[in-house]
Write a protein that holds these residues in place. Sequence first.
Motif, PDB file in Angstrom:
ATOM      1  N   VAL A  87       0.848  -1.185   0.000  1.00  0.00           N
ATOM      2  CA  VAL A  87       0.000   0.000   0.000  1.00  0.00           C
ATOM      3  C   VAL A  87       0.885   1.238   0.000  1.00  0.00           C
ATOM      4  CG1 VAL A  87      -1.964  -1.075   1.160  1.00  0.00           C
ATOM      5  CG2 VAL A  87      -0.205   0.013   2.526  1.00  0.00           C
ATOM      6  N   THR A  88       0.321   2.339  -0.475  1.00  0.00           N
ATOM      7  CA  THR A  88       1.025   3.613  -0.431  1.00  0.00           C
ATOM      8  C   THR A  88       0.274   4.532   0.529  1.00  0.00           C
ATOM      9  OG1 THR A  88      -0.221   4.571  -2.266  1.00  0.00           O
ATOM     10  CG2 THR A  88       1.811   3.416  -2.824  1.00  0.00           C
ATOM     11  N   PHE A  89       1.030   5.407   1.162  1.00  0.00           N
ATOM     12  CA  PHE A  89       0.475   6.427   2.047  1.00  0.00           C
ATOM     13  C   PHE A  89       0.869   7.782   1.478  1.00  0.00           C
ATOM     14  CE2 PHE A  89       1.142   2.702   4.640  1.00  0.00           C
ATOM     15  CZ  PHE A  89       0.009   2.637   5.429  1.00  0.00           C
ATOM     16  N   VAL A  90      -0.117   8.626   1.210  1.00  0.00           N
ATOM     17  CA  VAL A  90       0.133   9.956   0.674  1.00  0.00           C
ATOM     18  C   VAL A  90      -0.465  10.964   1.652  1.00  0.00           C
ATOM     19  CG1 VAL A  90      -0.251  11.533  -1.256  1.00  0.00           C
ATOM     20  CG2 VAL A  90      -0.013   9.070  -1.686  1.00  0.00           C
ATOM     21  N   VAL A  91       0.365  11.861   2.185  1.00  0.00           N
ATOM     22  CA  VAL A  91      -0.130  12.893   3.092  1.00  0.00           C
ATOM     23  C   VAL A  91      -0.891  13.918   2.259  1.00  0.00           C
ATOM     24  CG1 VAL A  91       0.474  14.691   4.745  1.00  0.00           C
ATOM     25  CG2 VAL A  91       1.764  12.543   4.704  1.00  0.00           C
ATOM     26  N   VAL A  92      -2.184  14.005   2.514  1.00  0.00           N
ATOM     27  CA  VAL A  92      -3.058  14.924   1.785  1.00  0.00           C
ATOM     28  C   VAL A  92      -3.055  16.281   2.467  1.00  0.00           C
ATOM     29  CG1 VAL A  92      -5.426  15.343   1.011  1.00  0.00           C
ATOM     30  CG2 VAL A  92      -4.490  13.022   0.970  1.00  0.00           C
ATOM     31  N   SER A  93      -3.147  16.291   3.786  1.00  0.00           N
ATOM     32  CA  SER A  93      -3.140  17.532   4.558  1.00  0.00           C
ATOM     33  C   SER A  93      -2.452  17.273   5.892  1.00  0.00           C
ATOM     34  CB  SER A  93      -4.558  18.040   4.795  1.00  0.00           C
ATOM     35  OG  SER A  93      -4.541  19.141   5.685  1.00  0.00           O
ATOM     36  N   GLU A  94      -1.239  17.754   6.001  1.00  0.00           N
ATOM     37  CA  GLU A  94      -0.498  17.586   7.255  1.00  0.00           C
ATOM     38  C   GLU A  94      -1.204  18.319   8.388  1.00  0.00           C
ATOM     39  OE1 GLU A  94       4.045  18.348   8.780  1.00  0.00           O
ATOM     40  OE2 GLU A  94       3.687  18.073   6.644  1.00  0.00           O
ATOM     41  N   LYS A  95      -1.717  19.498   8.107  1.00  0.00           N
ATOM     42  CA  LYS A  95      -2.402  20.307   9.113  1.00  0.00           C
ATOM     43  C   LYS A  95      -3.631  19.591   9.681  1.00  0.00           C
ATOM     44  CE  LYS A  95      -4.456  24.852   9.801  1.00  0.00           C
ATOM     45  NZ  LYS A  95      -4.775  26.142   9.194  1.00  0.00           N
ATOM     46  N   GLU A  96      -4.394  18.937   8.796  1.00  0.00           N
ATOM     47  CA  GLU A  96      -5.614  18.255   9.214  1.00  0.00           C
ATOM     48  C   GLU A  96      -5.386  16.784   9.544  1.00  0.00           C
ATOM     49  OE1 GLU A  96      -8.949  18.991   6.585  1.00  0.00           O
ATOM     50  OE2 GLU A  96      -8.041  20.890   6.000  1.00  0.00           O
ATOM     51  N   GLY A  97      -4.158  16.292   9.341  1.00  0.00           N
ATOM     52  CA  GLY A  97      -3.855  14.901   9.626  1.00  0.00           C
ATOM     53  C   GLY A  97      -4.521  13.933   8.661  1.00  0.00           C
ATOM     54  N   LYS A  98      -4.675  14.334   7.406  1.00  0.00           N
ATOM     55  CA  LYS A  98      -5.329  13.483   6.415  1.00  0.00           C
ATOM     56  C   LYS A  98      -4.293  12.760   5.561  1.00  0.00           C
ATOM     57  CE  LYS A  98      -9.589  16.075   6.000  1.00  0.00           C
ATOM     58  NZ  LYS A  98     -10.518  16.750   5.076  1.00  0.00           N
ATOM     59  N   VAL A  99      -4.487  11.455   5.432  1.00  0.00           N
ATOM     60  CA  VAL A  99      -3.598  10.610   4.639  1.00  0.00           C
ATOM     61  C   VAL A  99      -4.447   9.743   3.725  1.00  0.00           C
ATOM     62  CG1 VAL A  99      -1.882   8.770   4.747  1.00  0.00           C
ATOM     63  CG2 VAL A  99      -1.865  10.577   6.467  1.00  0.00           C
ATOM     64  N   LEU A 100      -4.011   9.619   2.483  1.00  0.00           N
ATOM     65  CA  LEU A 100      -4.670   8.746   1.518  1.00  0.00           C
ATOM     66  C   LEU A 100      -3.931   7.412   1.516  1.00  0.00           C
ATOM     67  CD1 LEU A 100      -6.523   8.251  -1.008  1.00  0.00           C
ATOM     68  CD2 LEU A 100      -4.639   9.173  -2.356  1.00  0.00           C
ATOM     69  N   VAL A 101      -4.675   6.330   1.663  1.00  0.00           N
ATOM     70  CA  VAL A 101      -4.098   4.986   1.594  1.00  0.00           C
ATOM     71  C   VAL A 101      -4.694   4.303   0.375  1.00  0.00           C
ATOM     72  CG1 VAL A 101      -3.857   2.754   2.746  1.00  0.00           C
ATOM     73  CG2 VAL A 101      -3.935   4.853   4.107  1.00  0.00           C
ATOM     74  N   ARG A 102      -3.821   3.735  -0.466  1.00  0.00           N
ATOM     75  CA  ARG A 102      -4.323   3.032  -1.638  1.00  0.00           C
ATOM     76  C   ARG A 102      -3.412   1.856  -1.960  1.00  0.00           C
ATOM     77  NH1 ARG A 102      -1.235   4.449  -6.000  1.00  0.00           N
ATOM     78  NH2 ARG A 102      -0.173   6.429  -5.893  1.00  0.00           N
ATOM     79  N   LYS A 103      -3.917   0.950  -2.767  1.00  0.00           N
ATOM     80  CA  LYS A 103      -3.123  -0.180  -3.208  1.00  0.00           C
ATOM     81  C   LYS A 103      -1.989   0.330  -4.080  1.00  0.00           C
ATOM     82  CE  LYS A 103      -3.696  -4.761  -5.239  1.00  0.00           C
ATOM     83  NZ  LYS A 103      -4.685  -5.719  -5.759  1.00  0.00           N
ATOM     84  N   ALA A 104      -0.771  -0.127  -3.802  1.00  0.00           N
ATOM     85  CA  ALA A 104       0.394   0.323  -4.556  1.00  0.00           C
ATOM     86  C   ALA A 104       0.332  -0.217  -5.983  1.00  0.00           C
ATOM     87  CB  ALA A 104       1.674  -0.129  -3.874  1.00  0.00           C
ATOM     88  N   THR A 105       0.746   0.607  -6.918  1.00  0.00           N
ATOM     89  CA  THR A 105       0.820   0.217  -8.320  1.00  0.00           C
ATOM     90  C   THR A 105       2.275  -0.123  -8.663  1.00  0.00           C
ATOM     91  OG1 THR A 105       1.248   2.473  -9.056  1.00  0.00           O
ATOM     92  CG2 THR A 105      -1.074   1.794  -8.891  1.00  0.00           C
ATOM     93  N   PRO A 106       2.510  -0.775  -9.777  1.00  0.00           N
ATOM     94  CA  PRO A 106       3.898  -1.075 -10.161  1.00  0.00           C
ATOM     95  C   PRO A 106       4.782   0.167 -10.226  1.00  0.00           C
ATOM     96  CG  PRO A 106       2.399  -2.386 -11.487  1.00  0.00           C
ATOM     97  CD  PRO A 106       1.552  -1.417 -10.685  1.00  0.00           C
ATOM     98  N   ILE A 107       4.244   1.304 -10.656  1.00  0.00           N
ATOM     99  CA  ILE A 107       5.059   2.531 -10.727  1.00  0.00           C
ATOM    100  C   ILE A 107       5.420   3.023  -9.322  1.00  0.00           C
ATOM    101  CG2 ILE A 107       3.155   4.180 -10.871  1.00  0.00           C
ATOM    102  CD1 ILE A 107       6.386   4.414 -12.903  1.00  0.00           C
ATOM    103  N   ASP A 108       4.527   2.840  -8.344  1.00  0.00           N
ATOM    104  CA  ASP A 108       4.841   3.200  -6.958  1.00  0.00           C
ATOM    105  C   ASP A 108       6.025   2.387  -6.459  1.00  0.00           C
ATOM    106  OD1 ASP A 108       2.625   4.970  -6.663  1.00  0.00           O
ATOM    107  OD2 ASP A 108       1.323   3.271  -6.192  1.00  0.00           O
TER     108      ASP A 108
END
Length: 81
Positions: A33-54
């Motif tokens: 899985v990948t974790f992408v910080v969407v908003s550090e201020k709001e503590g939001k992180v996107l979690v998604r299935k990792a792709t081959p490019i990731d």
Amino acid sequence: MSTLTVTKLTSKCQTTVPEKIRKVLGLGPGDSVTFVVVSEKEGKVLVRKATPIDLEFARALEGTLAAEWLSKNDDQAYRDL
């Protein structure tokens, strides 16, 4: 669709991806899985299935950042997290 699921971190800061989330993301044993910080201020992180490019991107960076990630300064700076 909005799904709220709560899980705890272990003493090693690890967690289990809840079954409901695994189903939504199509995750199974051995998947990454990948974790992408969407908003550090709001503590939001996107979690998604990792792709081959990731995975390729992570492998490309691995050798260049290993010394940075494994430094004594980092150990000291992040030990209380």
